[in-house]
Enzyme design. Structure first.
Site, PDB file in Angstrom:
ATOM      1  N   GLU A   1       9.966   2.388  10.840  1.00  0.00           N
ATOM      2  CA  GLU A   1      10.927   3.546  10.404  1.00  0.00           C
ATOM      3  C   GLU A   1      10.206   4.886  10.426  1.00  0.00           C
ATOM      4  OE1 GLU A   1      14.020   3.261  10.103  1.00  0.00           O
ATOM      5  OE2 GLU A   1      14.026   1.153  10.058  1.00  0.00           O
TER       6      GLU A   1
ATOM      7  N   GLU B   1       8.960  17.368  14.735  1.00  0.00           N
ATOM      8  CA  GLU B   1       9.093  17.335  13.474  1.00  0.00           C
ATOM      9  C   GLU B   1       8.233  18.058  12.616  1.00  0.00           C
ATOM     10  OE1 GLU B   1       8.089  13.337  11.407  1.00  0.00           O
ATOM     11  OE2 GLU B   1      10.319  13.537  10.664  1.00  0.00           O
TER      12      GLU B   1
ATOM     13  N   LYS C   1       0.691  -1.289   0.024  1.00  0.00           N
ATOM     14  CA  LYS C   1       0.046   0.045   0.108  1.00  0.00           C
ATOM     15  C   LYS C   1       0.927   1.211  -0.239  1.00  0.00           C
ATOM     16  CE  LYS C   1      -1.506   2.975   2.614  1.00  0.00           C
ATOM     17  NZ  LYS C   1      -1.747   4.236   2.010  1.00  0.00           N
TER      18      LYS C   1
ATOM     19  N   CYS D   1      12.865  11.972   6.321  1.00  0.00           N
ATOM     20  CA  CYS D   1      12.867  11.636   7.924  1.00  0.00           C
ATOM     21  C   CYS D   1      14.341  12.260   8.338  1.00  0.00           C
ATOM     22  CB  CYS D   1      12.909  10.266   7.835  1.00  0.00           C
ATOM     23  SG  CYS D   1      13.713   9.294   6.879  1.00  0.00           S
TER      24      CYS D   1
HETATM   25  P1  NAD Z   1       2.244   8.815   7.592  1.00  0.00           P
HETATM   26  O1  NAD Z   1       2.567   8.083   8.780  1.00  0.00           O
HETATM   27  O2  NAD Z   1       0.931   9.971   7.412  1.00  0.00           O
HETATM   28  O3  NAD Z   1       1.791   7.716   6.500  1.00  0.00           O
HETATM   29  C1  NAD Z   1       2.676   6.866   6.019  1.00  0.00           C
HETATM   30  C2  NAD Z   1       2.046   5.749   5.462  1.00  0.00           C
HETATM   31  O4  NAD Z   1       0.956   5.071   6.414  1.00  0.00           O
HETATM   32  C3  NAD Z   1       1.009   6.213   4.119  1.00  0.00           C
HETATM   33  O5  NAD Z   1       1.008   5.242   3.170  1.00  0.00           O
HETATM   34  C4  NAD Z   1      -0.306   6.046   4.762  1.00  0.00           C
HETATM   35  O6  NAD Z   1      -1.471   6.061   3.743  1.00  0.00           O
HETATM   36  C5  NAD Z   1      -0.323   5.142   5.785  1.00  0.00           C
HETATM   37  N1  NAD Z   1      -1.333   5.337   6.966  1.00  0.00           N
HETATM   38  C6  NAD Z   1      -1.728   6.468   7.383  1.00  0.00           C
HETATM   39  N2  NAD Z   1      -2.697   6.023   8.527  1.00  0.00           N
HETATM   40  C7  NAD Z   1      -2.653   4.724   8.544  1.00  0.00           C
HETATM   41  C8  NAD Z   1      -3.214   4.016   9.541  1.00  0.00           C
HETATM   42  N3  NAD Z   1      -3.983   4.224  10.642  1.00  0.00           N
HETATM   43  N4  NAD Z   1      -3.011   2.435   9.468  1.00  0.00           N
HETATM   44  C9  NAD Z   1      -2.247   2.008   8.602  1.00  0.00           C
HETATM   45  N5  NAD Z   1      -1.806   3.150   7.532  1.00  0.00           N
HETATM   46  C10 NAD Z   1      -1.687   4.201   7.735  1.00  0.00           C
HETATM   47  O7  NAD Z   1       3.477   9.620   6.971  1.00  0.00           O
HETATM   48  P2  NAD Z   1       3.550  10.618   5.775  1.00  0.00           P
HETATM   49  O8  NAD Z   1       3.191  11.722   5.795  1.00  0.00           O
HETATM   50  O9  NAD Z   1       3.355   9.576   4.266  1.00  0.00           O
HETATM   51  O10 NAD Z   1       5.320  10.449   5.644  1.00  0.00           O
HETATM   52  C11 NAD Z   1       5.973  11.432   6.302  1.00  0.00           C
HETATM   53  C12 NAD Z   1       6.521  10.599   7.727  1.00  0.00           C
HETATM   54  O11 NAD Z   1       7.243   9.694   7.496  1.00  0.00           O
HETATM   55  C13 NAD Z   1       7.364  11.428   8.682  1.00  0.00           C
HETATM   56  O12 NAD Z   1       7.206  11.683   9.849  1.00  0.00           O
HETATM   57  C14 NAD Z   1       8.746  11.207   8.213  1.00  0.00           C
HETATM   58  O13 NAD Z   1       9.680  11.101   9.395  1.00  0.00           O
HETATM   59  C15 NAD Z   1       8.651   9.656   8.181  1.00  0.00           C
HETATM   60  N6  NAD Z   1       9.556   8.907   7.310  1.00  0.00           N
HETATM   61  C16 NAD Z   1      10.408   8.039   8.125  1.00  0.00           C
HETATM   62  C17 NAD Z   1      11.406   7.397   7.444  1.00  0.00           C
HETATM   63  C18 NAD Z   1      12.514   6.742   8.233  1.00  0.00           C
HETATM   64  O14 NAD Z   1      13.051   5.746   7.447  1.00  0.00           O
HETATM   65  N7  NAD Z   1      12.711   6.457   9.329  1.00  0.00           N
HETATM   66  C19 NAD Z   1      11.625   7.411   5.987  1.00  0.00           C
HETATM   67  C20 NAD Z   1      10.727   8.637   5.323  1.00  0.00           C
HETATM   68  C21 NAD Z   1       9.764   9.145   6.130  1.00  0.00           C
END
Ligand code: NAD
Length: 495
Positions: free
Chosen positions: A250, A385, A175, A284
């Site tokens: 992550e 963040e 997904k 991130c």
């Molecule tokens: P997000 O948590 O909003 O979404 C990430 C994914 O999870 C998306 O596909 C989203 O649709 C899905 N999702 C959202 N709610 C969910 C739920 N309740 N159950 C299951 N899936 C769900 O994050 P984002 O806005 O897409 O990305 C930004 C975040 O990602 C930032 O916090 C960033 O730091 C983090 N990030 C971390 C890393 C790492 O390796 N540590 C790398 C890249 C991004």
């Protein structure tokens, strides 16, 4: 008419059972409609999981080197189409072309690493404590992997998860983020073209609330590999615990660069600009705090502001652009709200701090590169963040204070120190609480074959990248072979 995209389930491209679609638009030009993608349902997820479960029976028996050969082909196709994919990714996600090329390259590196890992997947073996007995241990696939990814690395992050999962013999329900479904579709098309059998990879588009939640809650998903925000990661962890799933998280970061008074300031300047404003701060590992030694604070801020105000913000497809837009309107509002919070907290805005909405910026989600000084470690802009082009500068008197400030965060992903003092560098390497520390480099720049991940609220102890991720995607099988022809009792007969 916009192109309508589909899910990929059990070897076929299919519409969602809801029949509904959502629009995917270019964040640099919201009149540019990229396509319409399925708003999938729990039923679609169930179909994908069933397909993956069935395909697991045969995929797990394909020899790992053969699975690796398919990944080698994936790497070759990605290499051949790198430029096209990078251009499509910039249109979909906004970051500049040099960065989207890097994003595809990370997928290529990960593919070739995975291909070669098919011929290793080493186990640990040790001698038996009894005569005429042999002990072995080797890796088994876990089962059906749920892969949930964010939008900021639309190719690299899915490949970090899907390629090792497949080489290890798992099947996948993928997904992607709703903001970057096109790049995810391209990746799945390439996997199919390279020869991944039906049911082994399944793609379900849609929201986290519906599609993500259905994956996480299903008893037939054996493990979840998630990258995204800490808030969602905690929610996933709680839900997945009900079925005792293995979960790799992550999550977020609040990464800092420390610059000591003996550092090469020109080098540090380049690094801070790249770390803070590359990918519009939406990494991130982005540099969102800058910890400056008091002796170089004023001069460094002056140099930095001078450069940051000259960064060319625009469409990432334009070769003169330094920084693209925020991913969407809501994310830009979050960035803007943090700027207001910073001002209310008493920080001094020395650069940027505004939405760019006129002229060539009028159709996208652009924000100016923003720098705050007079930030204290307790301010929200120093702790939370922001995920945008906002840098908080904190002044310190020595290395001990710098490391203390550096560690004053609930996150622990990336970190950096610029210094020419070898003792200070080693002290920082030892004492900074983070999964990654750079010396004389910015907080960004992970390489695909090294462990990647963080401590504290950045994750739950797993690492992606390199060989470490292969531990996550495999179960250990321990085998004892007794060829003595008699009953031998461990711990009893060896006295
Ligand atoms: P997000 O948590 O909003 O979404 C990430 C994914 O999870 C998306 O596909 C989203 O649709 C899905 N999702 C959202 N709610 C969910 C739920 N309740 N159950 C299951 N899936 C769900 O994050 P984002 O806005 O897409 O990305 C930004 C975040 O990602 C930032 O916090 C960033 O730091 C983090 N990030 C971390 C890393 C790492 O390796 N540590 C790398 C890249 C991004």
């Amino acid at each position: 008419m916009p192109k309508k995209y589909q899910n990929y389930i059990n070897g076929k491209w299919v519409d969602s059972s809801s029949g509904e679609l959502y629009e995917n638009r270019n964040p640099a030009d919201n009149e540019d409609l990229i396509g319409e993608f399925p708003k999938s349902t729990a039923r679609d997820v169930e179909a994908a999981i069933n397909a993956a479960k069935q395909a697991f029976d045969s995929w797990r028996l394909v020899p790992a080197p053969k699975r690796g050969e398919i990944l080698k082909k994936v790497g070759d196709i990605l290499t051949e189409r790198k430029e096209t994919i990078a251009r499509e990714m910039t249109r979909e996600m906004g970051k500049v072309l040099a960065e989207t090329r890097g994003d595809v390259q990370e997928g290529i590196d990960t593919a070739y690493y995975a291909a070669s890992e098919g011929r290793r997947l080493f186990g640990y073996n040790a001698p038996s404590e009894l005569p005429n007995k042999m002990n072995l241990s080797f890796r088994m696939p876990v089962g059906v992997a749920g892969v949930i990814t964010p939008w900021n690395f639309p190719m690299a992050i899915p490949t970090w998860k899907i390629f090792p999962a497949l080489v290890c013999g798992n099947t996948v329900v993928f997904k992607p983020a709703t903001d970057t479904p096109k790049t995810a579709t391209t990746l799945v098309e390439i996997l199919i073209e390279a020869g991944i059998p039906e049911g082994v990879i399944n793609l379900v588009h849609g929201s986290g609330r519906v599609v993500g939640n259905a994956i996480v809650s299903s008893p037939d998903i054996d493990l979840i590999s998630f990258t995204g925000s800490t808030e969602v990661g905690i929610d996933i962890s709680e839900k997945a615990s009900k079925t005792l799933k293995r979960v790799s998280l992550e999550l977020g970061g609040k990464n800092a660069v420390i610059i000591m008074d003996d550092a090469n300031l020109e080098l540090a300047l380049e690094g801070v600009l790249w770390g803070a404003f590359g990918t519009t701060g939406q990494r991130c590992t982005a540099t969102s705090r800058l910890i400056l030694h008091e002796k170089i604070h004023d001069i460094f801020v002056k140099l930095l502001v001078d450069k940051a105000t000259k960064l060319n913000v625009g469409n990432g497809l334009d070769p003169t652009t330094d920084m693209g837009p925020c991913i969407n309107s809501a994310q830009r509002d979050v960035v803007d709200s943090y700027v207001k919070i910073g001002l209310e907290e008493g920080a001094k805005l020395v650069c940027g701090g505004e939405k760019l909405t006129t002229g060539r910026h009028s159709k996208g989600w652009f924000y100016s590169p923003t720098i705050f000084t007079n930030v204290t470690p307790e301010m929200r802009i120093a702790r939370e963040e922001i995920f945008g082009p906002v840098l908080s500068v904190i002044k310190v008197k020595d290395l001990d204070e710098a490391i203390k400030v550096q560690n004053n965060t609930t996150y622990g992903l990336s970190s950096s120190i610029y210094t020419n003092n070898i003792n200070d560098a080693f002290k920082a390497i030892r004492d900074i609480k983070a999964g990654i520390t750079y010396v004389n480099g910015p907080t960004i720049g992970a390489e695909a074959h090294m462990p990647f991940g963080g401590v504290k609220q950045t994750g739950n102890g797993h690492r992606e990248g390199g060989w470490t991720v292969y531990d996550f995607f495999t179960e250990w099988k321990t085998v004892y072979i007794d060829f003595s022809g008699k009953l031998q009792k461990a711990q009893i007969d060896n006295n």
